[in-house]
Design a protein around this motif. Structure first.
Motif, PDB file in Angstrom:
ATOM      1  N   ALA A 123      17.123   4.911  15.383  1.00  0.00           N
ATOM      2  CA  ALA A 123      17.646   5.012  16.746  1.00  0.00           C
ATOM      3  C   ALA A 123      16.682   5.790  17.641  1.00  0.00           C
ATOM      4  O   ALA A 123      16.365   5.356  18.759  1.00  0.00           O
ATOM      5  N   TYR A 124      16.191   6.929  17.170  1.00  0.00           N
ATOM      6  CA  TYR A 124      15.302   7.755  17.980  1.00  0.00           C
ATOM      7  C   TYR A 124      13.964   7.060  18.225  1.00  0.00           C
ATOM      8  O   TYR A 124      13.430   7.078  19.336  1.00  0.00           O
ATOM      9  N   SER A 125      13.410   6.455  17.181  1.00  0.00           N
ATOM     10  CA  SER A 125      12.065   5.880  17.300  1.00  0.00           C
ATOM     11  C   SER A 125      12.051   4.601  18.129  1.00  0.00           C
ATOM     12  O   SER A 125      11.034   4.262  18.734  1.00  0.00           O
ATOM     13  N   MET A 126      13.184   3.898  18.177  1.00  0.00           N
ATOM     14  CA  MET A 126      13.245   2.624  18.904  1.00  0.00           C
ATOM     15  C   MET A 126      14.090   2.723  20.171  1.00  0.00           C
ATOM     16  O   MET A 126      14.362   1.710  20.817  1.00  0.00           O
ATOM     17  N   ASP A 127      14.511   3.947  20.522  1.00  0.00           N
ATOM     18  CA  ASP A 127      15.313   4.172  21.727  1.00  0.00           C
ATOM     19  C   ASP A 127      16.573   3.299  21.727  1.00  0.00           C
ATOM     20  O   ASP A 127      16.893   2.627  22.716  1.00  0.00           O
ATOM     21  N   LEU A 128      17.293   3.349  20.606  1.00  0.00           N
ATOM     22  CA  LEU A 128      18.536   2.588  20.465  1.00  0.00           C
ATOM     23  C   LEU A 128      19.728   3.525  20.629  1.00  0.00           C
ATOM     24  O   LEU A 128      19.645   4.721  20.321  1.00  0.00           O
ATOM     25  N   PRO A 129      20.862   3.003  21.084  1.00  0.00           N
ATOM     26  CA  PRO A 129      22.059   3.849  21.166  1.00  0.00           C
ATOM     27  C   PRO A 129      22.463   4.345  19.777  1.00  0.00           C
ATOM     28  O   PRO A 129      22.497   3.570  18.822  1.00  0.00           O
TER      29      PRO A 129
END
Length: 383
Positions: A123-129
């Motif tokens: 989530a953090y590395s791909m800017d996902l919710p």
């Protein structure tokens, strides 16, 4: 229309996190979503055995270090010296799992984690919710008291280590707790009643008659008990008017103890035995640790509990609620006198659970409300 996809991380310390996650995993599979599960320990074993991998579902094994805490926060030295943290190959195993999950899912619509931190990396590395779905996140709030030598700071620090930010922190709780609206808004926390898996909901609807002489003893894995198998079996033997079923991860140890003690009122079963739910429905009360998911299910089924909390703050706070409001009894160890006293008071404990005089217990499960909150996050992402 392209299928929605979800990466779902599930902690594998015991089965509580699995059972909290099941209603949502089952719902999204029913909708035809594609799910990748990151799991370890008990959760990996469960999903491998109970779910079939196919084009819409696959489980990937990760590993998570055992993080020790003290009153100041993370105990880095003890964590570094913890034997189970050595030579596991976290980096290689976890990044291979993330690669495989990304290959399977593509770019997920959302990441949900039940106290499993590797999923948060994606989530953090791909800017996902990122949605955290657990009961621990309520301890990010500052008003919870210390219990004996246990502090809520332990959970506070682990949560900040594993999940420093989230789009939404969904908290479930079998008991009411004080809400500080400003603090909850700052932490992006919303709270609900307990998560109750469908199998337990269906079990309650059957109205199976209880046996007032049947007691379930549930001894989960990932716990260091203050008693031996011989000590437990010997105590239970001294109450011949009751029948005890010990469900344990240490089946061999308890089976051997039972042969030595030669008790006629005790049976031993492995965790996962097919008759567990029948016993759970029929039993009059429970002896167990104080894990949140199991306590939620017991209160929902109106089963009093004699709890022996393990060395985690959240278990001691759960046990505090059980004891303070008369839903059962909390003890630091088992003894004949303590068990006998508990058994004598079961009718009163049952009355307290059923009538809920202090309005401490939530009266219904929150599964549907939580699903709606997750749906809102996914809808916002896709608009």
């Amino acid at each position: 229309m392209e299928k929605k996809s979800i990466l779902f991380g599930v902690c594998g310390i015991g089965r509580g996190h699995v059972y909290e996650s099941l209603p949502f995993i089952e719902e999204y599979l029913f909708r035809g979503y594609k799910l990748g599960i990151l799991a370890f320990g008990d959760s990996f074993e469960y999903f491998q055995s109970e779910f079939k991998s196919d084009g819409d579902f696959k489980v990937f094994q990760v590993n998570v270090p055992w993080v020790h805490t003290d009153f100041t926060g993370i105990d880095f030295k003890t964590t570094a010296e913890e034997p189970i943290n050595r030579d596991v190959g976290y980096f290689t195993l976890n990044f291979n799992a993330l690669h495989s999950a990304k290959t399977f899912l593509g770019i997920p619509d959302i990441v949900i984690t039940n106290y499993e931190p590797v999923s948060a990396i994606m989530a953090y590395s791909m800017d996902l919710p990122l949605i955290t779905l657990d009961q621990q996140s309520k301890y990010l709030l500052t008003h919870f008291p210390e219990i004996l030598t246990y502090s809520p700071k332990a959970d506070f620090c682990r949560l900040n280590l594993f999940f420093p930010k989230a789009n939404l922190r969904i908290v479930n709780s079998f008991f009411q707790f004080a809400d500080d609206e400003d603090e909850m808004k700052r932490q992006k926390i919303i709270s609900f009643g307990p998560i109750i898996r469908n199998r337990i909901v269906n079990l309650k609807s059957k109205n199976i008659e209880e046996d007032s002489h049947l007691i379930l003893v549930y001894l989960s894995s990932f716990n260091h008990y203050p008693f031996t198998s011989i000590e437990m079996v010997s105590i239970l033997k001294e109450l011949p008017n009751y029948s005890f079923v010990i469900v344990t991860a240490n089946y061999e140890g308890y089976f051997s103890a039972l042969k030595k003690v030669k008790a006629q009122n005790i049976k031993v079963q492995k965790i996962g035995h097919q008759s567990f739910y029948e016993i759970l429905a029929k039993c009059y009360a429970i002896i167990s640790t104080a894990g949140h998911t199991f306590m939620s299910e017991l209160m929902y089924l109106e089963k009093p509990a004699l709890v022996i909390p393990n060395d985690r703050y959240e278990q001691h706070f759960n046990a505090h609620i059980i004891d303070k409001y008369g839903f059962g009894k909390s003890v630091d160890n088992i003894s004949f006198n303590r068990l006998q006293s508990f058994l004598e008071k079961i009718p009163k404990y049952k009355s307290n659970i059923r009538n809920n005089p202090d309005e401490v217990l939530f009266q219904k499960n929150a599964n549907e409300d939580i699903i709606n909150s997750i749906d809102n996050i996914m809808f916002e992402r896709n608009t």
